[in-house]
Design a protein around this motif. Structure first.
Motif, mmCIF file in Angstrom:
data_model
loop_
_atom_site.group_PDB
_atom_site.id
_atom_site.type_symbol
_atom_site.label_atom_id
_atom_site.label_comp_id
_atom_site.label_asym_id
_atom_site.label_seq_id
_atom_site.Cartn_x
_atom_site.Cartn_y
_atom_site.Cartn_z
ATOM 1 N N ASP A 1 41.167 -33.628 37.899
ATOM 2 C CA ASP A 1 40.120 -33.360 36.918
ATOM 3 C C ASP A 1 40.688 -33.187 35.507
ATOM 4 O OD1 ASP A 1 41.446 -31.016 37.424
ATOM 5 O OD2 ASP A 1 39.652 -29.772 37.488
ATOM 6 N N VAL B 1 38.550 -33.639 32.316
ATOM 7 C CA VAL B 1 37.540 -32.625 32.041
ATOM 8 C C VAL B 1 38.196 -31.317 31.594
ATOM 9 C CG1 VAL B 1 35.673 -31.276 33.064
ATOM 10 C CG2 VAL B 1 35.997 -33.656 33.729
ATOM 11 N N ASN B 2 39.280 -30.945 32.233
ATOM 12 C CA ASN B 2 39.906 -29.640 32.001
ATOM 13 C C ASN B 2 41.265 -29.738 31.316
ATOM 14 O OD1 ASN B 2 37.769 -28.362 33.378
ATOM 15 N ND2 ASN B 2 38.733 -28.820 35.332
#
Length: 86
Positions: free
Chosen positions: A66, A69-70
Motif C-alpha cells: 500500500d 497510499v501510505n
C-alpha cells in the motif's frame, strides 16, 4: 535494391524448406521475412511496458503493498527508525 547473399548449408536448407512449404520465390520469402522482422522491431519500440518487463525492471523491487497510499507514514517511520527523534 539488389541483394547478393551467401548462405551456408543450414540456411540454404531452411530457405528451400520455406519455398517448398509456401510455394514462393526467394524474393518473396526474403520480403516476407524482412516485413515480419520490421513489424516485430516496431512493436517493441512502441510498447514501453513490454520493454520494461523484458529487461526485468518491472517486478525487480519489493515494497509495501500500500505504498502509494501510505508513503508519507512509511517514509516517516523509516526515517525515525534510522535517525531516531531529532
Amino acid at each position: 535494391m539488389r541483394i547478393n547473399a551467401r548462405l551456408d548449408e543450414e540456411y540454404a536448407d531452411k530457405l528451400a524448406f520455406i519455398q517448398q512449404q509456401t510455394n514462393q520465390a526467394v524474393t518473396d520469402v526474403i520480403k516476407s521475412a524482412i516485413e515480419l522482422y520490421y513489424q516485430q522491431l516496431q512493436q517493441e519500440q512502441k510498447n514501453p511496458f513490454s520493454m520494461l518487463t523484458q529487461t526485468g525492471f518491472i517486478g525487480c523491487g519489493e515494497a509495501h503493498p500500500d505504498i502509494s497510499v501510505n508513503y508519507k507514514s512509511i517514509l516517516r517511520d523509516g526515517l525515525k527508525a534510522k535517525y531516531g527523534y531529532r
